[in-house]
Write a protein that holds these residues in place. Structure first.
Motif, PDB file in Angstrom:
ATOM      1  N   ASP A 253       0.848  -0.857  -0.210  1.00  0.00           N
ATOM      2  CA  ASP A 253      -0.275  -0.081  -0.253  1.00  0.00           C
ATOM      3  C   ASP A 253       0.858   1.501   0.296  1.00  0.00           C
ATOM      4  O   ASP A 253       0.756   1.834   1.141  1.00  0.00           O
ATOM      5  N   THR A 254       1.260   2.201  -1.235  1.00  0.00           N
ATOM      6  CA  THR A 254       1.970   3.175  -1.481  1.00  0.00           C
ATOM      7  C   THR A 254       1.457   3.522  -2.767  1.00  0.00           C
ATOM      8  O   THR A 254       1.234   2.864  -3.865  1.00  0.00           O
ATOM      9  N   ASP A 255       1.347   4.587  -3.007  1.00  0.00           N
ATOM     10  CA  ASP A 255       1.126   5.876  -4.365  1.00  0.00           C
ATOM     11  C   ASP A 255       2.445   5.503  -5.032  1.00  0.00           C
ATOM     12  O   ASP A 255       2.199   5.445  -6.319  1.00  0.00           O
ATOM     13  N   GLN A 256       3.490   4.867  -4.731  1.00  0.00           N
ATOM     14  CA  GLN A 256       4.210   5.238  -5.916  1.00  0.00           C
ATOM     15  C   GLN A 256       4.491   3.720  -6.491  1.00  0.00           C
ATOM     16  O   GLN A 256       4.533   2.927  -5.888  1.00  0.00           O
ATOM     17  N   PRO A 257       4.733   4.382  -8.046  1.00  0.00           N
ATOM     18  CA  PRO A 257       3.949   2.229  -8.829  1.00  0.00           C
ATOM     19  C   PRO A 257       6.073   1.881  -8.838  1.00  0.00           C
ATOM     20  O   PRO A 257       7.153   2.166  -9.603  1.00  0.00           O
ATOM     21  N   ASN A 258       5.482   0.301  -8.264  1.00  0.00           N
ATOM     22  CA  ASN A 258       6.688  -0.160  -8.654  1.00  0.00           C
ATOM     23  C   ASN A 258       6.721  -1.172  -8.593  1.00  0.00           C
ATOM     24  O   ASN A 258       5.784  -1.899  -7.561  1.00  0.00           O
ATOM     25  N   ALA A 259       7.900  -2.789  -7.952  1.00  0.00           N
ATOM     26  CA  ALA A 259       7.644  -3.370  -7.596  1.00  0.00           C
ATOM     27  C   ALA A 259       8.639  -4.135  -7.690  1.00  0.00           C
ATOM     28  O   ALA A 259       9.825  -4.054  -7.906  1.00  0.00           O
TER      29      ALA A 259
ATOM     30  N   GLU B 116       8.881   3.956 -18.701  1.00  0.00           N
ATOM     31  CA  GLU B 116       8.523   5.124 -18.132  1.00  0.00           C
ATOM     32  C   GLU B 116       7.642   5.836 -17.679  1.00  0.00           C
ATOM     33  O   GLU B 116       8.416   6.819 -17.004  1.00  0.00           O
ATOM     34  N   LYS B 117       6.435   5.469 -17.061  1.00  0.00           N
ATOM     35  CA  LYS B 117       5.444   5.729 -16.163  1.00  0.00           C
ATOM     36  C   LYS B 117       5.772   5.635 -15.342  1.00  0.00           C
ATOM     37  O   LYS B 117       5.712   6.848 -13.874  1.00  0.00           O
ATOM     38  N   ILE B 118       6.892   4.984 -14.498  1.00  0.00           N
ATOM     39  CA  ILE B 118       7.077   4.163 -13.597  1.00  0.00           C
ATOM     40  C   ILE B 118       8.085   5.473 -12.856  1.00  0.00           C
ATOM     41  O   ILE B 118       8.305   5.522 -12.112  1.00  0.00           O
ATOM     42  N   GLU B 119       9.186   5.964 -14.482  1.00  0.00           N
ATOM     43  CA  GLU B 119      10.785   6.019 -13.378  1.00  0.00           C
ATOM     44  C   GLU B 119       9.082   7.621 -13.721  1.00  0.00           C
ATOM     45  O   GLU B 119       9.937   8.519 -12.253  1.00  0.00           O
ATOM     46  N   ARG B 120       8.922   7.958 -14.530  1.00  0.00           N
ATOM     47  CA  ARG B 120       8.277   9.629 -14.048  1.00  0.00           C
ATOM     48  C   ARG B 120       7.480  10.306 -12.599  1.00  0.00           C
ATOM     49  O   ARG B 120       7.676  11.164 -12.547  1.00  0.00           O
TER      50      ARG B 120
ATOM     51  N   GLY C 118      -0.248   1.681  -6.381  1.00  0.00           N
ATOM     52  CA  GLY C 118       0.062   2.828  -6.977  1.00  0.00           C
ATOM     53  C   GLY C 118       0.806   2.173  -8.808  1.00  0.00           C
ATOM     54  O   GLY C 118      -0.038   2.908  -9.357  1.00  0.00           O
ATOM     55  N   LEU C 119       1.204   0.953  -8.323  1.00  0.00           N
ATOM     56  CA  LEU C 119       1.263   0.719  -9.753  1.00  0.00           C
ATOM     57  C   LEU C 119       0.086  -0.182 -10.613  1.00  0.00           C
ATOM     58  O   LEU C 119      -0.233   0.108 -11.932  1.00  0.00           O
ATOM     59  N   LEU C 120      -0.613  -0.453  -9.688  1.00  0.00           N
ATOM     60  CA  LEU C 120      -1.844  -1.351 -10.505  1.00  0.00           C
ATOM     61  C   LEU C 120      -2.881  -0.038 -10.342  1.00  0.00           C
ATOM     62  O   LEU C 120      -3.695  -0.079 -11.098  1.00  0.00           O
ATOM     63  N   ASN C 121      -2.926   1.157 -10.046  1.00  0.00           N
ATOM     64  CA  ASN C 121      -3.348   1.986 -10.333  1.00  0.00           C
ATOM     65  C   ASN C 121      -3.484   2.945 -11.513  1.00  0.00           C
ATOM     66  O   ASN C 121      -4.291   3.991 -12.226  1.00  0.00           O
ATOM     67  N   ARG C 122      -1.884   3.575 -11.458  1.00  0.00           N
ATOM     68  CA  ARG C 122      -1.413   3.745 -12.498  1.00  0.00           C
ATOM     69  C   ARG C 122      -0.959   3.559 -13.959  1.00  0.00           C
ATOM     70  O   ARG C 122      -0.821   3.770 -14.792  1.00  0.00           O
TER      71      ARG C 122
END
Length: 298
Positions: free
Chosen positions: A97-103, A225-229, A120-124
């Motif tokens: 549970d964190t807004d940052q997209p990552n895995a 690209e999205k995760i980096e940004r 965050g990954l699943l949302n974005r």
């Protein structure tokens, strides 16, 4: 033995030799043997407990079969389908549970592996991009990178600890006072260089194998690209509290490093995207998937 595996073997051997060298400088031949036994004990402990320890550090929650959230059910279903396609055991599946997209992936072998994606990954990201990311993480498991990364992190931490321990011996050890100061400065730097080299080479290979598992290299390219940004703009509090695990994530969770420098635990994202574009045989700019920038569940 592949070139990547051989390179990793020599890097790990070098780190082990450095660890024993520090032990020798502190206590002669006996110190070197103690350092070797200590390193073996730490790695054995990490081998058995790395997955659960890392998952607890990041507050990961295992996905249940009766999940009400359709997004989470779809995520788990896709990971299982990708594991089947890759002809490997199904890993345990977690969400953080964190807004940052990552895995990241963890575990000592494919039979005891776990993968985790952030909310965050699943949302974005859209569904295809999430699949691309999780295929990358499954590639780490299939290549047994998770064990390599754990051993490397454990040795790097132990080298730093030994270097600091040398301060208490001052000039009474074989290195002398000046040698001790040099040891404190350069030993952790050398360990960091080895850890970074192993991590970066493994990321490129996991990108390649993950793209093959998923079947669409551009999905992973778009996801990176999205995760980096987003990672540069969103704080991952669990990762900030546990920086030693940063190299396990698909994108550095601590900051948005873009330089492919000596101490970066991740390759430059632009370089990774270029490699994936070459795999896809496309030179066009990365585009979002059919669900748009926030994905089908956002």
């Amino acid at each position: 033995m592949t070139g990547n595996t051989l390179r990793t073997f020599f890097l790990l051997a070098g780190m082990t030799a450095l660890f024993m060298g520090i032990g020798y400088m502190l206590g002669g031949a006996g110190g070197a043997m103690i350092a070797l036994v200590f390193a073996a004990g730490m790695n054995l402990f990490a081998w058995w407990n790395s997955a659960d320890a890392v998952l607890r550090m990041h507050g990961a929650r295992e996905i249940r079969v009766d999940e009400r959230d359709q997004r989470l059910r779809q995520y788990a279903s896709d990971v299982k389908a990708l594991a089947f396609k890759a002809q490997m055991p199904e890993p345990r599946i977690y969400v953080i549970d964190t807004d940052q997209p990552n895995a990241f992936a963890t575990g000592r072998d494919p039979q005891h592996a776990a993968v985790a994606a952030t909310s965050g990954l699943l949302n974005r990201l859209n569904r295809e991009e999430v699949q691309g990311v999780m295929a990358h993480e499954l590639a780490h498991v299939k290549n047994r990178d998770t064990l390599t990364m754990t051993v490397t992190a454990t040795l790097a931490g132990a080298i730093g600890m030994l270097a600091n321990f040398a301060l208490f011996f001052g000039g009474n050890n074989r290195a002398g006072l000046l040698g001790t100061i040099a040891l404190m400065i350069f030993a952790p730097m050398a360990a960091m260089l080895v850890q970074s080299a192993i991590s970066r080479s493994r990321e490129y290979e996991a990108d390649r194998v993950g793209a093959e598992i998923h079947g669409n290299p551009m999905a992973l390219a778009s996801a990176l690209e999205k995760i980096e940004r987003s990672a540069r703009q969103t704080v991952n509090e669990q990762a900030e509290r546990n920086p030693a695990t940063a190299h396990m994530f698909i994108i550095n969770p601590l900051n948005g490093q873009r330089m492919d420098n000596l101490f970066s635990t991740h390759p430059d994202t632009a370089n990774r995207i270029d490699q994936l574009r070459k795999m896809a045989g496309a030179a066009a700019p990365v585009r979002s998937g059919p669900w748009g920038p926030r994905g089908p569940w956002g």
